[in-house]
Design a protein around this motif. Structure first.
Motif, short mmCIF file in Angstrom:
data_model
loop_
_atom_site.label_atom_id
_atom_site.label_comp_id
_atom_site.label_asym_id
_atom_site.label_seq_id
_atom_site.Cartn_x
_atom_site.Cartn_y
_atom_site.Cartn_z
N GLY A 143 43.98 42.21 40.06
CA GLY A 143 42.92 41.33 39.59
C GLY A 143 43.15 40.70 38.24
O GLY A 143 42.29 39.99 37.73
N SER A 144 44.30 40.93 37.65
CA SER A 144 44.59 40.47 36.29
C SER A 144 45.32 39.13 36.31
O SER A 144 46.32 38.97 37.01
N LEU A 145 44.85 38.20 35.49
CA LEU A 145 45.56 36.93 35.35
C LEU A 145 46.96 37.14 34.78
O LEU A 145 47.88 36.37 35.07
N GLY A 171 45.72 39.84 54.33
CA GLY A 171 45.63 39.37 52.96
C GLY A 171 45.26 40.49 52.03
O GLY A 171 45.27 41.67 52.40
N LYS A 172 44.94 40.11 50.79
CA LYS A 172 44.57 41.07 49.76
C LYS A 172 43.16 40.79 49.27
O LYS A 172 42.73 39.64 49.19
N THR A 173 42.46 41.86 48.92
CA THR A 173 41.07 41.74 48.52
C THR A 173 40.92 41.75 47.01
O THR A 173 41.65 42.42 46.29
N ASN A 174 39.95 40.98 46.57
CA ASN A 174 39.56 40.96 45.17
C ASN A 174 39.05 42.35 44.77
O ASN A 174 38.66 43.15 45.63
N MET A 175 39.02 42.63 43.49
CA MET A 175 38.69 43.97 43.02
C MET A 175 38.18 43.88 41.59
O MET A 175 38.38 42.88 40.91
N THR A 176 37.54 44.93 41.13
CA THR A 176 37.24 45.01 39.71
C THR A 176 38.57 45.12 38.98
O THR A 176 39.38 45.99 39.29
N GLU A 177 38.79 44.24 38.01
CA GLU A 177 40.09 44.11 37.37
C GLU A 177 40.60 45.45 36.82
O GLU A 177 39.87 46.22 36.24
N TRP A 178 41.90 45.67 37.05
CA TRP A 178 42.55 46.92 36.64
C TRP A 178 41.76 48.14 37.14
O TRP A 178 41.68 49.17 36.48
N GLY A 189 33.18 44.50 40.51
CA GLY A 189 33.58 43.39 41.36
C GLY A 189 34.11 42.17 40.66
O GLY A 189 34.46 41.19 41.33
N TYR A 190 34.22 42.20 39.34
CA TYR A 190 34.73 41.02 38.63
C TYR A 190 36.19 41.20 38.27
O TYR A 190 36.62 42.27 37.84
N SER A 191 36.96 40.12 38.43
CA SER A 191 38.33 40.09 37.92
C SER A 191 38.61 38.71 37.37
O SER A 191 38.06 37.71 37.86
N SER A 192 39.45 38.65 36.35
CA SER A 192 39.79 37.36 35.75
C SER A 192 40.55 36.48 36.73
O SER A 192 40.47 35.26 36.68
N ARG A 193 41.28 37.09 37.66
CA ARG A 193 42.01 36.31 38.65
C ARG A 193 41.11 35.84 39.78
O ARG A 193 41.20 34.70 40.24
#
Length: 529
Positions: A143-145, A171-178, A189-193
């Motif tokens: 999830g990291s830019l 595919g791949k799922t979004n996630m809470t970053e790191w 549930g937030y990620s910069s990416r």
């Protein structure tokens, strides 16, 4: 309508000339409860939207009967993702789709025709979390830019297992970053990416949970048949409860950690997230295996299974001694959740379970901290980054922090205080604070914690409301299963969690399946848009 669809599938499979033999384990057995809502979209006589709400066995039966193909299933999931994920106020659950998914589906359809299915996952589209490495055209970013352009040099061990089983990695799922280990201010549930994942039961209203947020939202919304999440402390169990899913957090070492961007080597594990217990059991069996590169998996030899479906027992609650742990939830469970939990207890008793009330875990009032995570994170992340292809310039946690600072407007909406604190550790795991905390975690979670409760009351497992209590099981490395347990008046999903001793997944699956079949509480969300 469900009985009509059942007969249509069953009669077609029974009378048509078989292209390949059915599994000796009977994995094509149809269950009418696998199908939910119907609509007018028909594929070979079977409503496609019903198939997208069905269990893996039912999908295999439809594939066997010629009602659909893996290509058609893949296209149907892609159509649903296109309609509900990014468009408008979408769920934002998918971080990246596999450009080869349809080619893989075609190849697996052809293989099914020639040789038959490899496993119950043959030709079944699944999703994996964005911290699980794949050596294909997809990135692995957590999830990291900062890692948005990162390609892994090889598949994670669990990805190898999925490919061997014939699964289609959609595919791949979004996630809470790191994996929720970047900032104390970051919401679930937030990620910069990938941005903010939304819960399909109440987009913008209900918490997605974390950090396998995208996996939870995607499977609840019918974007794939099942997903692989990862957990350090609650990251499978929490989003599963919040999305009315079945999630299994396995015993540490049952599933390999190789190729998964880590937080803590002492607690990390991957695990299944699915609509039904049976689906989670099928996926878990595909993920297990001794990995020569992950020492923790060596302890699973002789204690793991490649097929957990024999433990699906509708009578599994009969005689089970279950300890009811309320103290973890007394100050957390809401007034809307309490009657749901009491209803769960009644179902368990009706199915013959022996409930031991008001269990207290001896160490639950002791001082707990997260020191182990901070120390192990730096060591683990540096090791992961060091194995990326040489062309990728970011090689350490310090590099991540500096990249984020240089791109703060996009990368640091919520800061990075956790990353910075972790980077202040030595990275060698020799500090006295780390060693003391690690030994204390083991003692308080096991011998003075869960083991003491199990032994004192001769329990098979412990029951917690929602995912409360996930932390102590995570520190112990013990398995848990999350199950749908109803809905608050607002429609917000509520779950329960059973926790057992190390390698007690067969017991938890048996108990979980028995509760699921007796209650059938899950209701699919009504997707917007």
């Amino acid at each position: 309508m469900r009985l009509i669809v059942e007969k249509m599938i069953s009669l077609f499979v029974f009378y048509r000339p078989a292209l390949f033999p059915l599994s000796q384990k009977g994995f094509l057995t149809f269950r009418p409860e696998d199908l939910h809502n119907t609509n007018d979209l028909m594929k070979g006589g079977v409503p496609m939207n019903d198939l997208l709400e069905a269990g893996i066995r039912t999908l295999q039966k439809a594939l066997a009967g010629g009602f659909t193909t893996s290509r058609e299933l893949t296209l149907a999931y892609l159509e649903r993702i296109a309609a509900h994920d990014k468009r408008g106020a979408g769920l934002n659950a998918i971080s990246e789709l596999n450009p080869d998914a349809l080619h893989i589906a075609d190849a697996l359809d052809r293989e099914r025709l020639i040789r038959g299915p490899r496993s119950p996952l043959h030709g079944i589209p699944v999703l994996i979390k964005d911290n699980i490495a794949t050596a294909d055209q997809m990135h692995t970013s957590a999830g990291s830019l900062a890692l948005a352009d990162s390609y892994a040099g090889r598949d994670a061990f669990v990805v190898q297992q999925l490919r061997s089983a014939g699964a289609i990695i959609l595919g791949k799922t979004n996630m809470t970053e790191w994996a929720n280990f970047i900032s104390t201010a970051m919401p679930n549930g937030y990620s910069s990416r990938g941005g903010q994942v939304r819960n399909p039961y109440g987009p913008g209203r209900f918490d997605t949970g974390g950090s396998s947020s995208g996996s939870g939202a995607a499977i609840a919304a019918g974007f794939a048949a099942a997903a692989v999440g990862t957990e350090t402390s609650g990251s499978i169990l929490n989003p599963s409860a919040n999305h009315s899913l079945v999630g299994i957090k396995p015993t540490l070492g049952l599933v390999s950690r190789t190729g998964i961007i880590p937080i803590a080597t002492s607690q990390d594990t991957a695990g299944p997230m699915a609509l039904f217990v049976e689906d989670a059991a099928i996926l878990l069996g595909a993920l297990t295996g001794v990995d020569s590169e992950d020492p923790a998996t060596g302890a699973s030899a002789g204690r793991s299974y490649t097929d957990y479906t024999p433990f699906l027992d509708k009578s599994g609650l009969r005689g089970a001694r279950i300890g009811v742990v309320r103290t973890f939830a007394d100050d957390v469970m809401t007034d809307d959740q309490r009657p749901l939990f009491e209803a769960v207890l009644r179902i368990l008793q009706e199915q013959g379970a022996i409930l031991v009330e008001n269990i207290r875990i001896p160490s639950e009032q002791e001082t707990w901290d997260s020191s182990v995570l901070y120390y192990e994170f730096k060591s683990g992340v540096n090791a992961y980054l060091s194995r990326l292809p040489a062309s990728f310039s970011i090689r350490t946690l310090g590099d991540i922090i500096e990249w984020n600072k240089e791109n703060a407007d996009a990368a640091l909406r919520y800061g990075q205080d956790i990353l910075e604190k972790a980077d202040q550790t030595g990275g060698s795991l020799t500090e006295a604070e780390y060693l003391d905390s690690r030994l204390r975690d083991l003692r308080q979670s096991r011998t003075e914690g869960l083991d003491a409760a199990f032994d004192q009351h001769q329990l098979d497992c412990l029951l917690f409301p929602h995912d409360f209590g996930a932390d102590i099981a995570a520190k112990a490395g013990y398995p848990s299963i999350s199950l749908p347990a109803g809905y608050e008046p607002s429609g917000n999903p509520f779950g329960i969690m059973f926790t057992g001793r190390a390698y007690s997944e067969p017991l938890l699956i048996r108990i979980g399946y028995s509760f699921e079949q007796a209650s059938l509480l899950r209701v699919p969300p009504q997707l917007q848009g």
